[in-house]
Write an enzyme that holds these catalytic residues in place. Structure first.
Site, PDB file in Angstrom:
ATOM      1  N   PRO A  80    -103.140   5.052  45.891  1.00 31.42           N
ATOM      2  CA  PRO A  80    -102.182   6.065  46.326  1.00 31.42           C
ATOM      3  C   PRO A  80    -102.796   7.004  47.361  1.00 31.42           C
ATOM      4  O   PRO A  80    -103.957   7.402  47.245  1.00 31.42           O
ATOM      5  CB  PRO A  80    -101.852   6.797  45.023  1.00 31.42           C
ATOM      6  CG  PRO A  80    -102.125   5.805  43.945  1.00 31.42           C
ATOM      7  CD  PRO A  80    -103.308   5.020  44.426  1.00 31.42           C
ATOM      8  N   GLU A  81    -102.003   7.339  48.365  1.00 31.75           N
ATOM      9  CA  GLU A  81    -102.497   8.198  49.441  1.00 31.75           C
ATOM     10  C   GLU A  81    -102.004   9.631  49.245  1.00 31.75           C
ATOM     11  O   GLU A  81    -101.330   9.937  48.258  1.00 31.75           O
ATOM     12  CB  GLU A  81    -102.095   7.610  50.783  1.00 31.75           C
ATOM     13  CG  GLU A  81    -102.630   6.189  50.944  1.00 31.75           C
ATOM     14  CD  GLU A  81    -102.505   5.632  52.359  1.00 31.75           C
ATOM     15  OE1 GLU A  81    -102.337   6.411  53.318  1.00 31.75           O
ATOM     16  OE2 GLU A  81    -102.577   4.393  52.495  1.00 31.75           O
TER      17      GLU A  81
ATOM     18  N   LYS B  70    -106.539  13.290  47.900  1.00 31.73           N
ATOM     19  CA  LYS B  70    -106.126  12.312  46.896  1.00 31.73           C
ATOM     20  C   LYS B  70    -106.491  12.752  45.474  1.00 31.73           C
ATOM     21  O   LYS B  70    -106.410  11.959  44.541  1.00 31.73           O
ATOM     22  CB  LYS B  70    -106.768  10.956  47.192  1.00 31.73           C
ATOM     23  CG  LYS B  70    -106.403  10.386  48.562  1.00 31.73           C
ATOM     24  CD  LYS B  70    -107.076   9.045  48.776  1.00 31.73           C
ATOM     25  CE  LYS B  70    -106.814   8.507  50.171  1.00 31.73           C
ATOM     26  NZ  LYS B  70    -107.431   7.183  50.398  1.00 31.73           N
TER      27      LYS B  70
ATOM     28  N   ARG C  85    -112.884  -1.021  54.617  1.00 36.21           N
ATOM     29  CA  ARG C  85    -111.505  -1.181  54.190  1.00 36.21           C
ATOM     30  C   ARG C  85    -110.855  -2.206  55.113  1.00 36.21           C
ATOM     31  O   ARG C  85    -111.516  -2.762  55.986  1.00 36.21           O
ATOM     32  CB  ARG C  85    -110.757   0.173  54.291  1.00 36.21           C
ATOM     33  CG  ARG C  85    -111.458   1.326  53.584  1.00 36.21           C
ATOM     34  CD  ARG C  85    -111.345   1.239  52.089  1.00 36.21           C
ATOM     35  NE  ARG C  85    -109.994   1.510  51.654  1.00 36.21           N
ATOM     36  CZ  ARG C  85    -109.481   2.737  51.535  1.00 36.21           C
ATOM     37  NH1 ARG C  85    -110.208   3.796  51.842  1.00 36.21           N
ATOM     38  NH2 ARG C  85    -108.241   2.899  51.111  1.00 36.21           N
TER      39      ARG C  85
END
Length: 257
Positions: free
Chosen positions: A2-3, A51, A245
């Site tokens: 989740p961002e 976050k 990433r």
């Protein structure tokens, strides 16, 4: 993972449900916190920091959590809580008021600290795109401190700015037609300012939507046609392992060779 927009919405929901109410039940299913009791403490506020979630309580305590890849906080009417509802092994925290119970499932981090010591957990973060501390010029200084670093990797580094993940890094880069692998030092300050404005606008828009059903332009669309040029959207790793990433992009629109 989740961002910032998802975490911001989670904090808002928890704050609206729990603020000002004492906890009539609390269970922290975390090895280092099993003997800590929050019964009777009142929620002062629940806030997001990038976050991270900061649940501030009376008595000078903060319950800090991070959702990591699969975590979530959801609310359920306390009157409907049953042993079966509270039983799953994935539950890491239960915080109940007379009306609502907050259920923390598959949390990646859970800490209980003095509120004055929150900096030990989130003090390393850069300015929050959705926070009152947002400072674009400070972020630009952070980014340009490593001029040889790939732009996309620098944006994903929470020490530079807090709240961006792979979605809300890829999308603004596509909108601004920027190559994610361009060294930060090669970009004019004005270009970085425009990029940060776009990223903040997009994240803010997403944060204020209860549901975000719009399909991203490039994220998650590898092998499909670019909506702008018709070329093929690609995905490739960015950054240095183990912090690397994946970055979705359109090679044609963004000048990636």
């Amino acid at each position: 993972m989740p961002e910032g927009d998802v975490v911001w919405r989670t904090a808002r929901r928890l704050d609206q449900a729990l603020r000002g109410e004492p906890l009539v039940g609390a269970e922290l299913r975390w090895p280092s916190l099993g003997d800590r009791s929050l019964h009777g403490h009142t929620t002062l506020e629940v806030a997001s920091r990038g976050k991270h979630l900061l649940h501030r309580l009376s008595g000078g305590l903060t319950l800090h959590s991070h959702l990591r890849m699969e975590g979530s906080w959801r609310l359920r009417r306390t009157s409907t809580m049953t042993p079966a509802a509270a039983g799953p092994r994935s539950i890491r925290a239960l915080l109940a008021t007379t009306e609502w119970t907050a259920i923390g499932t598959s949390l990646g981090m859970l800490d209980l600290v003095s509120t004055r010591d929150e900096r030990l957990l989130v003090g390393h973060l850069g300015p929050d795109l959705l926070g009152d501390d947002w400072d674009a010029q400070r972020v630009i200084r952070n980014l340009r401190a490593q001029p040889d670093r790939a732009l996309g990797a620098a944006l994903l580094d929470q020490r530079n700015l807090a709240g961006l993940g792979t979605i809300w890094t890829a999308e603004p880069l596509f909108v601004r037609r920027l190559n994610p692998w361009t060294p930060v030092g090669e970009l004019p300050v004005e270009t970085l300012e425009e990029l940060l404005d776009t990223a903040r606008d997009m994240l803010t828009y997403a944060a204020h939507r209860d549901r975000f059903d719009e399909e991203p332009a490039v994220h998650g669309r590898a092998g499909r046609g670019c909506r702008r040029c018709g070329g093929t959207v690609r995905v490739a790793p960015i950054g240095v392992p183990p912090q690397d990433r994946v970055m979705f992009h359109c090679p044609t629109c963004q000048g990636v060779r």
